[in-house]
Design a protein around this motif. Structure first.
Motif, PDB file in Angstrom:
ATOM      1  N   MET A 179       0.689  -1.201   0.103  1.00  0.00           N
ATOM      2  CA  MET A 179      -0.220  -0.362  -0.214  1.00  0.00           C
ATOM      3  C   MET A 179       1.048   1.401   0.204  1.00  0.00           C
ATOM      4  O   MET A 179       0.593   2.165  -0.465  1.00  0.00           O
ATOM      5  CB  MET A 179      -0.748   0.314   1.590  1.00  0.00           C
ATOM      6  N   VAL A 180       1.889   1.618   0.524  1.00  0.00           N
ATOM      7  CA  VAL A 180       3.197   2.295   0.849  1.00  0.00           C
ATOM      8  C   VAL A 180       3.200   3.035  -0.250  1.00  0.00           C
ATOM      9  O   VAL A 180       3.350   3.911  -0.490  1.00  0.00           O
ATOM     10  CB  VAL A 180       3.391   1.913   1.780  1.00  0.00           C
ATOM     11  N   GLY A 181       3.809   1.412  -0.847  1.00  0.00           N
ATOM     12  CA  GLY A 181       4.774   1.696  -2.291  1.00  0.00           C
ATOM     13  C   GLY A 181       3.572   2.550  -3.269  1.00  0.00           C
ATOM     14  O   GLY A 181       3.945   3.514  -4.520  1.00  0.00           O
ATOM     15  N   LEU A 182       2.416   1.827  -3.512  1.00  0.00           N
ATOM     16  CA  LEU A 182       1.552   2.475  -4.522  1.00  0.00           C
ATOM     17  C   LEU A 182       1.248   3.814  -4.257  1.00  0.00           C
ATOM     18  O   LEU A 182       1.708   4.817  -5.041  1.00  0.00           O
ATOM     19  CB  LEU A 182       0.334   1.187  -4.052  1.00  0.00           C
ATOM     20  N   LEU A 183       0.895   4.372  -3.200  1.00  0.00           N
ATOM     21  CA  LEU A 183       0.360   5.530  -2.515  1.00  0.00           C
ATOM     22  C   LEU A 183       1.592   6.604  -2.870  1.00  0.00           C
ATOM     23  O   LEU A 183       1.562   7.579  -3.433  1.00  0.00           O
ATOM     24  CB  LEU A 183       0.527   5.711  -1.225  1.00  0.00           C
ATOM     25  N   VAL A 184       3.131   5.853  -2.647  1.00  0.00           N
ATOM     26  CA  VAL A 184       4.621   6.775  -2.947  1.00  0.00           C
ATOM     27  C   VAL A 184       4.247   7.182  -4.789  1.00  0.00           C
ATOM     28  O   VAL A 184       4.691   8.761  -5.090  1.00  0.00           O
ATOM     29  CB  VAL A 184       5.786   6.086  -2.423  1.00  0.00           C
ATOM     30  N   ALA A 185       4.493   6.269  -5.601  1.00  0.00           N
ATOM     31  CA  ALA A 185       4.459   6.305  -6.621  1.00  0.00           C
ATOM     32  C   ALA A 185       3.768   6.887  -7.282  1.00  0.00           C
ATOM     33  O   ALA A 185       3.588   8.154  -7.916  1.00  0.00           O
ATOM     34  CB  ALA A 185       4.122   4.778  -7.205  1.00  0.00           C
ATOM     35  N   GLU A 244     -13.056   9.711   3.019  1.00  0.00           N
ATOM     36  CA  GLU A 244     -13.307   8.580   2.149  1.00  0.00           C
ATOM     37  C   GLU A 244     -12.533   6.946   2.145  1.00  0.00           C
ATOM     38  O   GLU A 244     -12.816   6.183   2.325  1.00  0.00           O
ATOM     39  CB  GLU A 244     -13.901   8.860   1.001  1.00  0.00           C
ATOM     40  N   GLY A 245     -11.217   7.794   1.890  1.00  0.00           N
ATOM     41  CA  GLY A 245     -10.336   6.151   1.344  1.00  0.00           C
ATOM     42  C   GLY A 245      -9.903   5.709   2.831  1.00  0.00           C
ATOM     43  O   GLY A 245      -9.341   4.282   3.275  1.00  0.00           O
ATOM     44  N   PRO A 301     -11.293   3.806  13.862  1.00  0.00           N
ATOM     45  CA  PRO A 301     -11.256   5.832  13.400  1.00  0.00           C
ATOM     46  C   PRO A 301     -10.312   6.018  13.864  1.00  0.00           C
ATOM     47  O   PRO A 301      -9.414   7.286  13.130  1.00  0.00           O
ATOM     48  CB  PRO A 301     -12.082   6.090  14.280  1.00  0.00           C
ATOM     49  N   ALA A 302      -9.482   6.440  14.587  1.00  0.00           N
ATOM     50  CA  ALA A 302      -8.644   6.940  15.582  1.00  0.00           C
ATOM     51  C   ALA A 302      -7.284   6.922  14.815  1.00  0.00           C
ATOM     52  O   ALA A 302      -6.330   7.371  14.098  1.00  0.00           O
ATOM     53  CB  ALA A 302      -7.998   7.158  16.971  1.00  0.00           C
ATOM     54  N   MET A 303      -7.090   5.453  14.232  1.00  0.00           N
ATOM     55  CA  MET A 303      -5.761   5.546  13.859  1.00  0.00           C
ATOM     56  C   MET A 303      -5.539   5.830  12.590  1.00  0.00           C
ATOM     57  O   MET A 303      -5.289   5.889  12.038  1.00  0.00           O
ATOM     58  CB  MET A 303      -5.891   3.511  13.799  1.00  0.00           C
ATOM     59  N   MET A 304      -7.026   5.792  11.731  1.00  0.00           N
ATOM     60  CA  MET A 304      -6.583   5.393  10.428  1.00  0.00           C
ATOM     61  C   MET A 304      -6.894   7.310   9.537  1.00  0.00           C
ATOM     62  O   MET A 304      -6.061   7.215   8.722  1.00  0.00           O
ATOM     63  CB  MET A 304      -8.372   5.100   9.758  1.00  0.00           C
ATOM     64  N   PHE A 305      -7.217   7.958  10.502  1.00  0.00           N
ATOM     65  CA  PHE A 305      -7.525   9.167  11.107  1.00  0.00           C
ATOM     66  C   PHE A 305      -5.580   9.493  11.546  1.00  0.00           C
ATOM     67  O   PHE A 305      -5.513  10.264  10.368  1.00  0.00           O
ATOM     68  CB  PHE A 305      -8.195  10.017  12.093  1.00  0.00           C
ATOM     69  N   ALA A 340      -3.330   7.918  10.665  1.00  0.00           N
ATOM     70  CA  ALA A 340      -2.615   7.008   9.819  1.00  0.00           C
ATOM     71  C   ALA A 340      -2.652   7.657   8.697  1.00  0.00           C
ATOM     72  O   ALA A 340      -1.243   8.071   7.778  1.00  0.00           O
ATOM     73  CB  ALA A 340      -2.691   5.128   9.465  1.00  0.00           C
ATOM     74  N   THR A 341      -3.767   7.741   7.852  1.00  0.00           N
ATOM     75  CA  THR A 341      -3.814   8.323   6.802  1.00  0.00           C
ATOM     76  C   THR A 341      -3.525   9.891   6.619  1.00  0.00           C
ATOM     77  O   THR A 341      -2.381  10.061   5.736  1.00  0.00           O
ATOM     78  CB  THR A 341      -5.193   8.894   6.014  1.00  0.00           C
ATOM     79  N   ARG A 342      -2.741  10.564   7.414  1.00  0.00           N
ATOM     80  CA  ARG A 342      -2.806  11.548   7.605  1.00  0.00           C
ATOM     81  C   ARG A 342      -1.161  12.130   7.598  1.00  0.00           C
ATOM     82  O   ARG A 342      -0.867  13.146   6.976  1.00  0.00           O
ATOM     83  CB  ARG A 342      -3.541  13.415   8.348  1.00  0.00           C
ATOM     84  N   ALA A 343      -0.864  10.820   8.435  1.00  0.00           N
ATOM     85  CA  ALA A 343       0.657  11.703   8.391  1.00  0.00           C
ATOM     86  C   ALA A 343       1.754  10.613   7.042  1.00  0.00           C
ATOM     87  O   ALA A 343       2.411  11.456   7.273  1.00  0.00           O
ATOM     88  CB  ALA A 343       0.760  10.098   9.498  1.00  0.00           C
TER      89      ALA A 343
END
Length: 225
Positions: free
Chosen positions: A107-113, A145-146, A172-176, A178-181
């Motif tokens: 997932m990280v590799g996909l987002l960075v690319a 949404e993601g 929800p707190a974890m995903m908030f 993680a996604t923002r970071a």
């Protein structure tokens, strides 16, 4: 300040492409814009886009009111494409009962690319331009949404997939966080043109951060069943 300086709604196509010819026109406009971006942001004008695409300026304006609308539509399309890829990745991971950490790395590799390095020199310039012009409300809506979609899929992966008891289902707190970071780090690296972007070390740190959030902490309160 002009009314158009702070748009309140997402810029929409003036004319929705429903037929093959219209879809081809929009794709040609996007392709021409991507070519011109490689020459620098100042080179991107509606007249130049229409010229490279092989259309009259009137045809272009049937679909988009400005170059900003074209660029924002391209950014939104890329976000949707990446979210679909992530969803497919997570669905396949659940079906294959993959180990969670390996999925996080993919997932990280996909987002960075997609949002950092781009797939070419023109792609990298398009990424930086997209980060500069994209509006805060659109970015936060996409992140929200993601995060919701990915949390559901990650929960399934933790519960049905790899079976690692040391990994807790995402909250929800974890995903908030993680996604923002993660997206914040990628955005900063892209805009700063950091030499770290695209290196294994950069991705390793993002994976470690997410993995640290996913790991169960015996002293932390657990969500109610």
């Amino acid at each position: 300040m002009k009314k158009t300086d702070t748009p309140k709604t997402r810029p929409a196509l003036r004319r929705q492409p429903t037929q093959d010819r219209a879809l081809h026109t929009v794709e040609a406009i996007f392709g021409a814009t991507a070519q011109i971006v490689e020459q620098g942001e100042a080179a991107v004008t509606t007249n130049r886009i229409a010229e490279v695409a092989g259309f009259s300026i009137g045809t272009l304006y049937q679909y988009f009111p400005s170059k900003e609308a074209i660029l924002l539509a391209m950014v939104e399309r890329e976000r949707n494409r990446v979210q679909q890829q992530i969803q497919q990745l997570l669905d396949a991971a659940v079906a294959e009962r993959r180990e969670v950490r390996g999925v996080v790395r993919d997932m990280v590799g996909l987002l960075v690319a997609a949002f950092g390095t781009g797939r070419s020199q023109a792609g990298r310039q398009m990424v930086r331009l997209g980060w500069r012009i994209d509006r805060h409300d659109a970015i936060t809506a996409a992140l929200r949404e993601g995060a919701e979609r990915n949390a559901l899929a990650l929960s399934r992966l933790v519960e049905e997939g790899g079976g690692d008891a040391s990994v807790r289902p995402p909250t929800p707190a974890m995903m908030f966080v993680a996604t923002r970071a993660v997206m914040g780090a990628i955005r900063s690296a892209a805009l700063e043109q950091s030499p770290l972007l695209g290196t294994p070390a950069f991705e390793d740190e993002l994976v470690r951060m997410i993995w640290g959030l996913l790991r169960a902490d015996d002293d932390a309160p657990r969500p109610a069943a």
